[in-house]
Motif scaffolding. Structure first.
Motif, PDB file in Angstrom:
ATOM      1  N   UNK A 457      23.890  26.685  38.144  1.00  8.01           N
ATOM      2  CA  UNK A 457      24.675  26.813  36.913  1.00  8.01           C
ATOM      3  C   UNK A 457      24.871  28.282  36.541  1.00  8.01           C
ATOM      4  N   UNK A 458      23.823  29.063  36.618  1.00 11.69           N
ATOM      5  CA  UNK A 458      23.923  30.493  36.264  1.00 11.69           C
ATOM      6  C   UNK A 458      24.776  31.254  37.268  1.00 11.69           C
ATOM      7  N   UNK A 459      24.583  30.961  38.553  1.00 13.28           N
ATOM      8  CA  UNK A 459      25.391  31.664  39.553  1.00 13.28           C
ATOM      9  C   UNK A 459      26.870  31.316  39.421  1.00 13.28           C
ATOM     10  N   UNK A 460      27.166  30.038  39.167  1.00 15.35           N
ATOM     11  CA  UNK A 460      28.570  29.661  38.973  1.00 15.35           C
ATOM     12  C   UNK A 460      29.147  30.323  37.723  1.00 15.35           C
ATOM     13  N   UNK A 461      28.337  30.471  36.702  1.00 12.42           N
ATOM     14  CA  UNK A 461      28.812  31.120  35.471  1.00 12.42           C
ATOM     15  C   UNK A 461      29.103  32.606  35.722  1.00 12.42           C
ATOM     16  N   UNK A 462      28.251  33.250  36.505  1.00 12.00           N
ATOM     17  CA  UNK A 462      28.476  34.671  36.816  1.00 12.00           C
ATOM     18  C   UNK A 462      29.743  34.840  37.655  1.00 12.00           C
ATOM     19  N   UNK A 463      29.904  34.001  38.677  1.00 16.29           N
ATOM     20  CA  UNK A 463      31.104  34.104  39.511  1.00 16.29           C
ATOM     21  C   UNK A 463      32.367  33.818  38.701  1.00 16.29           C
ATOM     22  N   UNK A 464      32.280  32.883  37.776  1.00 13.84           N
ATOM     23  CA  UNK A 464      33.442  32.592  36.934  1.00 13.84           C
ATOM     24  C   UNK A 464      33.770  33.775  36.035  1.00 13.84           C
ATOM     25  N   UNK A 465      32.743  34.466  35.535  1.00 16.83           N
ATOM     26  CA  UNK A 465      32.979  35.647  34.709  1.00 16.83           C
ATOM     27  C   UNK A 465      33.635  36.763  35.517  1.00 16.83           C
ATOM     28  N   UNK A 466      33.214  36.923  36.771  1.00 14.83           N
ATOM     29  CA  UNK A 466      33.827  37.948  37.626  1.00 14.83           C
ATOM     30  C   UNK A 466      35.284  37.596  37.901  1.00 14.83           C
ATOM     31  N   UNK A 467      35.555  36.315  38.150  1.00 12.71           N
ATOM     32  CA  UNK A 467      36.940  35.910  38.384  1.00 12.71           C
ATOM     33  C   UNK A 467      37.794  36.108  37.133  1.00 12.71           C
ATOM     34  N   UNK A 468      37.229  35.835  35.981  1.00  9.80           N
ATOM     35  CA  UNK A 468      37.989  36.032  34.742  1.00  9.80           C
ATOM     36  C   UNK A 468      38.264  37.500  34.474  1.00  9.80           C
ATOM     37  N   UNK A 469      37.412  38.388  34.999  1.00  7.52           N
ATOM     38  CA  UNK A 469      37.658  39.818  34.821  1.00  7.52           C
ATOM     39  C   UNK A 469      38.902  40.276  35.579  1.00  7.52           C
ATOM     40  N   UNK A 470      39.301  39.513  36.613  1.00  6.65           N
ATOM     41  CA  UNK A 470      40.485  39.871  37.397  1.00  6.65           C
ATOM     42  C   UNK A 470      41.764  39.250  36.845  1.00  6.65           C
ATOM     43  N   UNK A 471      41.671  38.477  35.790  1.00  9.21           N
ATOM     44  CA  UNK A 471      42.868  37.832  35.266  1.00  9.21           C
ATOM     45  C   UNK A 471      43.857  38.870  34.743  1.00  9.21           C
ATOM     46  N   UNK A 472      45.095  38.742  35.134  1.00  5.87           N
ATOM     47  CA  UNK A 472      46.133  39.676  34.716  1.00  5.87           C
ATOM     48  C   UNK A 472      46.196  40.951  35.523  1.00  5.87           C
ATOM     49  N   UNK A 473      45.341  41.094  36.573  1.00  9.12           N
ATOM     50  CA  UNK A 473      45.297  42.315  37.389  1.00  9.12           C
ATOM     51  C   UNK A 473      45.423  41.901  38.840  1.00  9.12           C
ATOM     52  N   UNK A 474      46.216  42.661  39.601  1.00 12.14           N
ATOM     53  CA  UNK A 474      46.345  42.396  41.030  1.00 12.14           C
ATOM     54  C   UNK A 474      45.019  42.713  41.707  1.00 12.14           C
ATOM     55  N   UNK A 475      44.529  41.761  42.458  1.00  9.81           N
ATOM     56  CA  UNK A 475      43.222  41.937  43.101  1.00  9.81           C
ATOM     57  C   UNK A 475      43.400  42.742  44.379  1.00  9.81           C
ATOM     58  N   UNK A 476      43.304  44.043  44.244  1.00  7.01           N
ATOM     59  CA  UNK A 476      43.476  44.936  45.387  1.00  7.01           C
ATOM     60  C   UNK A 476      42.225  45.767  45.572  1.00  7.01           C
ATOM     61  N   UNK A 477      42.138  46.409  46.700  1.00 10.84           N
ATOM     62  CA  UNK A 477      41.012  47.297  46.958  1.00 10.84           C
ATOM     63  C   UNK A 477      41.099  48.520  46.055  1.00 10.84           C
ATOM     64  N   UNK A 478      39.945  49.166  45.875  1.00  8.44           N
ATOM     65  CA  UNK A 478      39.910  50.342  45.006  1.00  8.44           C
ATOM     66  C   UNK A 478      40.790  51.455  45.551  1.00  8.44           C
ATOM     67  N   UNK A 479      40.936  51.538  46.859  1.00  9.36           N
ATOM     68  CA  UNK A 479      41.774  52.585  47.426  1.00  9.36           C
ATOM     69  C   UNK A 479      43.254  52.334  47.168  1.00  9.36           C
ATOM     70  N   UNK A 480      43.632  51.060  46.993  1.00  7.46           N
ATOM     71  CA  UNK A 480      45.035  50.756  46.721  1.00  7.46           C
ATOM     72  C   UNK A 480      45.390  51.048  45.269  1.00  7.46           C
ATOM     73  N   UNK A 481      44.434  50.871  44.366  1.00 10.92           N
ATOM     74  CA  UNK A 481      44.670  51.069  42.933  1.00 10.92           C
ATOM     75  C   UNK A 481      44.196  52.437  42.486  1.00 10.92           C
ATOM     76  N   UNK A 482      44.385  53.439  43.334  1.00  8.42           N
ATOM     77  CA  UNK A 482      43.864  54.767  43.028  1.00  8.42           C
ATOM     78  C   UNK A 482      44.595  55.416  41.865  1.00  8.42           C
ATOM     79  N   UNK A 483      45.900  55.138  41.739  1.00  8.42           N
ATOM     80  CA  UNK A 483      46.684  55.825  40.714  1.00  8.42           C
ATOM     81  C   UNK A 483      47.501  54.806  39.928  1.00  8.42           C
TER      82      UNK A 483
END
Length: 820
Positions: A457-483
């Motif tokens: 339950x806790x691990x699923x909650x953490x993974x869901x929080x991480x996925x929600x942090x990406x909402x509205x943002x293109x999920x790209x590598x840090x090198x792609x979103x440099x600027x």
């Protein structure tokens, strides 16, 4: 005896003048030995030659070196001549009098402007420092430590170098070649000095006891936490193995440095609070002191002057890089960091400060573009170092112990991991950036493999929080979103691209240096659809270029298409790219994991899997259902084998018989043998015993335990004769055979009573039918006959009338017909 004492004097004399003139020393030794009337080799003690005298560690009287173990330097005593009295005296080897009179000048950094006078002044001062350090490193073991411990000017000189030497991420200008060479010489000499200062054993004969070594370092302030931090950030690149042993030996020999680090961490955390306060953001100490009325409100990063914003970014870059270098070299300090809840404090600072500073830089697109490009790269560098610091701490205190420990000891580390991430669920920006570099799902997968009792339950909650942090943002590598300025501010593309390109061209002269100008560290290479998208962005504006040439430019400029386009248009490509053919085609690399080898399904490796086996039994392969032999629809309907197999079973349920014929030798049914004719239907409507609590002692609570009749030992009664058994057998034979028809219970009871009375009469027992017992009135006494009659009535009253109710009730209760 005279020869041995003379030899001791020669050895001491040799030790005094060893560093002056070895040739004159040899002549003096030989002349002194010849005065004894023998050759030099013959005058020496056994096992010692003249050449052996030129090693400074042989001061033994009358024998070879191996006859006595060498003493540590902190216990060694030396005999020397007093310069005032001229007498010989003994003093410790580590003594202020052994220090040489030498003044070490302070270090000053090279000039920012290549003015000849300033360059000459720097070279002269740096030459003094380099020569003094070379002289120090050439000293013997005892002289070196005396100079290090008792010379304050040496410590000030080393401190000034650690404090003022330019870091690789500091801004600077191209220095003159002689300045660069001098800096390299000084850098090497200072590192070797600190390396020797951190070593307590140089050889078998030159060492300091570990306990005394730790006290010398700590009590004389030869090392402290700020010095160790500076050593890591200055010498960590290229000297990591030596630096790890060096700092590890310091903390091992003197554990008090752990306490110093623990006391230093509140100051490090205060740095983050100071940055938040200076930026006008809410920090831990933002409201600790009241604000004065005449004091103006704090400026936000977007409102403050550009130079002030520059100071804050440089301060942040220096702090982050120093902490990362220290934890990377000495990860054992992570436990001390986490005692102060460092992970949560770092993530909170990141969430509050980084977005504000990025927004402030993007809004200043009309100001100094070169400076803005440099600040953006420094801020990107700081962001990456903050995330790597968090990962180092998390990896050291949670993940590595899980990988190295057994299953019995990992639950505490798993709980620590889940607790850390549970406290960071509201830090959306930090979780998103951390997940881009170090995916959280991979760490959770590691925990699931290591433990079978993981809280899903806790691990699923953490993974869901991480996925929600990406909402509205293109999920790209840090090198792609440099600027992100490129996507959010179309009008500022040229400005920021020019700034980045200028900062990059400024660094081409020193490619071997690490991030001069704090260029953002390069992440993992882009591949797949993302790489095709970047190539198409460049090819849409410059269609005459080949995809191979564009790919080479993207790899060189860290997959930044805007920087590639700008440098191509302004003809400012690097020399290696300028020599390439601009029509070069792209070489398509084969997929390392083809679909056939990476697929997984339920039919894998079965008898019909043509991808895993070469031969398949084609006789078992049919095309469609209608062509299969003997298995069409009509044949399936006519197949009655299953019905015939069940026919006999269901026929047994269709017949009701009143009499069951018995085969010869077959025994009677159970209910016929043990049928109870005195059945009481009083409790038929109740569920007797259905609501009782089942327990292992319910049989004991119902009735007392009795031994079965078959296991009892038969004891014949008094007066019973042997022919009793014969008579009982005859009575059983004369009795009618049992009938399967259920007779009237009243008739059966009458017959049973008649048989019983006949049996008793045959035995000679007579029943006294007189129920009345006459006696004298109460209080006048009773006769003997009256007393016997009353005793007989009391003993036999249960055998007739209605006095056997208790016996029958106990019998019904024992069989479960009455709830206990």
């Amino acid at each position: 005896m005279q020869k041995n004492s003379h030899f001791v004097w020669v050895s001491r004399r040799m030790n005094q003048v060893l560093n002056h003139n070895r040739s004159l020393l040899r002549q003096e030794v030989e002349a002194s030995l010849l005065t004894l009337g023998s050759a030099p080799e013959q005058a020496l003690p056994p096992g010692v030659c003249v050449s052996a005298l030129f090693f400074p560690s042989i001061f033994l009287s009358g024998g070879s070196r191996s006859t006595m173990p060498a003493l540590p330097l902190d216990q060694l005593q030396i005999t020397h001549k007093d310069p005032k009295t001229g007498k010989l005296r003994t003093s410790p080897a580590l003594h202020p009098e052994q220090k040489a009179d030498r003044y070490f000048v302070l270090y000053k950094p090279p000039p920012k402007d290549n003015i000849p006078a300033l360059v000459e002044e720097y070279l002269e001062r740096a030459t003094f420092v380099a020569n003094d350090l070379d002289w120090l490193l050439a000293l013997p073991h005892d002289k070196f430590w005396c100079q290090v411990i008792f010379d304050e000017t040496l410590q000030k000189c080393l401190d000034s170098y650690l404090r003022y030497v330019p870091r690789k991420f500091d801004e600077g200008v191209a220095s003159a070649p002689e300045v660069v060479d001098m800096q390299k010489r000084l850098h090497r000499s200072v590192f070797l000095t600190f390396l020797r200062m951190s070593t307590h054993k140089e050889s078998k004969d030159h060492f300091i006891s570990p306990s005394a070594f730790g006290e010398i370092l700590y009590n004389n302030f030869l090392f402290d936490i700020p010095k160790i931090l500076d050593l890591c950030v200055l010498f960590g690149k290229g000297n990591s193995p030596l630096l790890q042993k060096m700092i590890g030996n310091i903390f091992t020999q003197q554990p008090s440095y752990y306490n110093d680090l623990d006391e230093t961490l509140p100051t490090i955390l205060q740095v983050f609070s100071n940055i938040l306060q200076h930026c006008g953001l809410q920090g831990d100490g933002a409201s600790t002191t009241p604000q004065k009325l005449e004091e103006r409100g704090r400026l936000t990063p977007s409102d403050m002057p550009l130079l002030e914003l520059k100071d804050i970014v440089l301060y942040l870059c220096d702090t982050c890089t120093t902490l990362w270098a220290f934890l990377d070299i000495f990860p054992l300090a992570c436990q001390t960091f986490q005692k102060h809840d460092f992970c949560y404090r770092l993530a909170s600072f990141y969430e509050a400060a980084i977005p504000e500073m990025e927004s402030a830089i993007k809004k200043r697109r009309l100001e100094d573009s070169k400076l803005l490009g440099d600040l953006w790269q420094r801020l990107s560098h700081s962001r990456k170092k903050l995330i790597e610091i968090f990962h180092i701490i998390l990896n050291q205190i949670c993940l590595l112990p899980i990988l190295e420990s057994s299953c019995d000891n990992i639950q505490g580390f798993i709980e620590e991991f889940l607790q850390i991430f549970s406290s960071l669920l509201q830090e959306k920006r930090f979780l998103r950036d951390y997940d881009a570099l170090f995916p959280v799902a991979e760490d959770i997968s590691l925990l699931q493999q290591a433990s079978s009792v993981l809280d899903e339950t806790r691990t699923a909650y953490i993974l869901q929080a991480v996925e929600s942090a990406w909402e509205g943002v293109d999920r790209r590598k840090a090198t792609d979103a440099k600027d992100p300025l490129v996507t959010e501010e179309p009008n500022g593309v040229a400005v920021m691209a020019e700034a980045v390109s200028q900062a990059s061209s400024h660094q081409e002269n020193s490619e071997e240096e690490e991030c001069m100008g704090a260029a953002a560290a390069v992440g993992p290479a882009v591949c797949g659809v993302e790489l095709d998208s970047l190539i198409s962005q460049v090819k849409d504006l410059l269609p005459d270029l080949g995809e191979g040439f564009i790919l080479a430019c993207l790899e060189y400029y860290h997959y930044d298409p805007e920087q590639v386009i700008n440098n191509i248009l302004e003809e400012r490509l690097a020399p290696t790219l300028s020599q390439l053919d601009r029509n070069l085609d792209r070489e398509m690399k084969p997929d390392p994991t083809p679909l056939l080898t990476s697929r997984h399904n339920v039919f894998q490796n079965d008898e019909f899997d043509v991808f895993s086996r070469d031969s398949v039994d084609l006789s078992r392969v049919h095309k469609g259902k209608s062509t299969r032999k003997e298995e069409n629809t009509r044949s399936l309907l006519n197949d009655k084998r299953a019905v015939a197999a069940q026919r006999q079973r269901y026929e047994q349920y269709s017949v009701v018989v009143e009499e069951v014929p018995l085969q010869p030798g077959e025994s009677l049914p159970y209910h016929s043998i043990y049928y109870e004719d005195e059945y009481d239907d009083t409790y038929d409507g109740n569920q007797v015993g259905a609501n009782d609590a089942d327990s292992d002692d319910e049989l004991i609570s119902c009735r007392p335990f009795t031994i079965p009749q078959v296991l009892r030992t038969k004891v014949p009664r008094e007066g019973q004769e042997e022919d009793d058994d014969d008579e009982e057998e005859e009575a059983d034979e004369e009795a009618p055979k049992p009938d399967h028809f259920v007779q009237d219970p009243a008739v059966l009871r009458e017959k049973a009573e008649a048989r019983r009375m006949a049996f008793l009469a045959k035995k000679g027992y007579r029943h006294d039918s007189s129920a009345a017992v006459a006696g004298s009135p109460r209080g006048h006494g009773q006769s003997r006959e009256t007393t016997q009659e009353r005793r007989k009535k009391e003993a036999n009253k249960a055998a007739r009338a209605n006095h056997n109710r208790r016996t029958m009730a106990d019998r019904k209760r024992s069989k479960g017909m009455i709830p206990s």
